[in-house]
Design a protein around this motif. Structure first.
Motif, mmCIF file in Angstrom:
data_model
loop_
_atom_site.group_PDB
_atom_site.id
_atom_site.type_symbol
_atom_site.label_atom_id
_atom_site.label_comp_id
_atom_site.label_asym_id
_atom_site.label_seq_id
_atom_site.Cartn_x
_atom_site.Cartn_y
_atom_site.Cartn_z
ATOM 1 N N ARG A 140 86.796 55.832 -10.799
ATOM 2 C CA ARG A 140 85.778 55.440 -9.821
ATOM 3 C C ARG A 140 84.519 56.308 -9.957
ATOM 4 N NH1 ARG A 140 87.791 55.805 -4.254
ATOM 5 N NH2 ARG A 140 85.969 54.574 -3.761
ATOM 6 N N GLY A 141 84.699 57.578 -10.259
ATOM 7 C CA GLY A 141 83.557 58.461 -10.453
ATOM 8 C C GLY A 141 82.759 58.103 -11.689
ATOM 9 N N ARG A 142 83.467 57.751 -12.745
ATOM 10 C CA ARG A 142 82.815 57.343 -13.985
ATOM 11 C C ARG A 142 82.020 56.054 -13.791
ATOM 12 N NH1 ARG A 142 86.144 55.087 -18.183
ATOM 13 N NH2 ARG A 142 84.431 54.199 -19.259
ATOM 14 N N THR A 143 82.616 55.094 -13.085
ATOM 15 C CA THR A 143 81.943 53.826 -12.810
ATOM 16 C C THR A 143 80.684 54.053 -11.989
ATOM 17 O OG1 THR A 143 84.078 52.686 -12.875
ATOM 18 C CG2 THR A 143 82.258 51.521 -11.826
ATOM 19 N N ALA A 144 80.770 54.902 -10.984
ATOM 20 C CA ALA A 144 79.604 55.193 -10.148
ATOM 21 C C ALA A 144 78.511 55.871 -10.965
ATOM 22 C CB ALA A 144 80.014 56.077 -8.969
ATOM 23 N N ALA A 145 78.891 56.789 -11.831
ATOM 24 C CA ALA A 145 77.908 57.519 -12.630
ATOM 25 C C ALA A 145 77.163 56.595 -13.588
ATOM 26 C CB ALA A 145 78.589 58.648 -13.401
ATOM 27 N N ILE A 146 77.884 55.742 -14.301
ATOM 28 C CA ILE A 146 77.216 54.874 -15.276
ATOM 29 C C ILE A 146 76.329 53.862 -14.570
ATOM 30 C CG2 ILE A 146 79.091 53.193 -15.542
ATOM 31 C CD1 ILE A 146 76.876 54.469 -18.381
#
Length: 190
Positions: A140-146
């Motif tokens: 979820r953090g990776r998705t938010a960052a990209i």
């Protein structure tokens, strides 16, 4: 349904393959925790920050070598794609400290280990389990960052700098409603 006594029914569901991203304030709070909390092991803090800031998958982070962390002309860079991405403070200091304090580099089996995040013993949990245990939701953090990154700059630029495919970042930019979706990459000097 096949014998037609019942009409087709669509069952609503949400795919678990791409979970909903964190809200921006949640991502920034987690990033601040990764950088500031001294009670978390240094390697885990740097890995969490790379996920939350640069949208890097753990498999790619695990493959980073000491050659991918660059310290040139007073600036810290990390090679995730081309060109290398600048690393802001205080993460830059953490990355350099992590580079200097890598474990398992003075053993008989790892005398010339170049891995930035060197191997683990069999009884240690994986990077994903360690971060999840510490409260860092990697997917979820990776998705938010990209998604945040493709709203800030053209998708092809983000793709090259972070090692993503152009089509992936273009699709994410379109889904996020980015204004850069009509950006034409390449040399425009002709």
């Amino acid at each position: 349904m096949r014998s037609k006594p019942m009409r087709k029914v669509a069952v609503p569901h949400r795919s678990t393959s791409n979970p909903a991203p964190l809200a921006q304030h949640q991502r920034l709070t987690l990033l601040r925790q990764a950088v500031d909390q001294c009670g978390i092991p240094l390697q885990n803090r740097v890995v969490a920050a790379l996920v939350l800031l640069y949208a890097q998958p753990l498999t790619r982070i695990a493959r980073l070598t000491t050659d991918d962390a660059l310290h040139e002309d007073g600036e810290v860079l990390v090679r995730l794609g081309e060109p290398p991405s600048p690393v802001p403070e205080p993460l830059a200091g953490l990355l350099l400290t992590c580079l200097d304090q890598r474990p398992n580099t003075r053993t008989a089996t790892n005398p010339n280990a170049r891995w930035l995040f060197s191997g683990r013993r069999a009884e240690q949990p994986t990077l994903e389990l360690r971060l999840r245990h510490l409260g860092f939701p990697t997917q979820r953090g990776r998705t938010a960052a990209i998604r945040h990154l493709v709203l800030q700059a053209p998708a092809p630029v983000i793709a090259r700098m972070l090692g993503y495919h152009d089509d992936t970042t273009a699709q994410l930019a379109a889904e996020a409603g980015g204004a850069w979706r009509h950006y034409a990459p390449g040399d425009h000097t002709r």
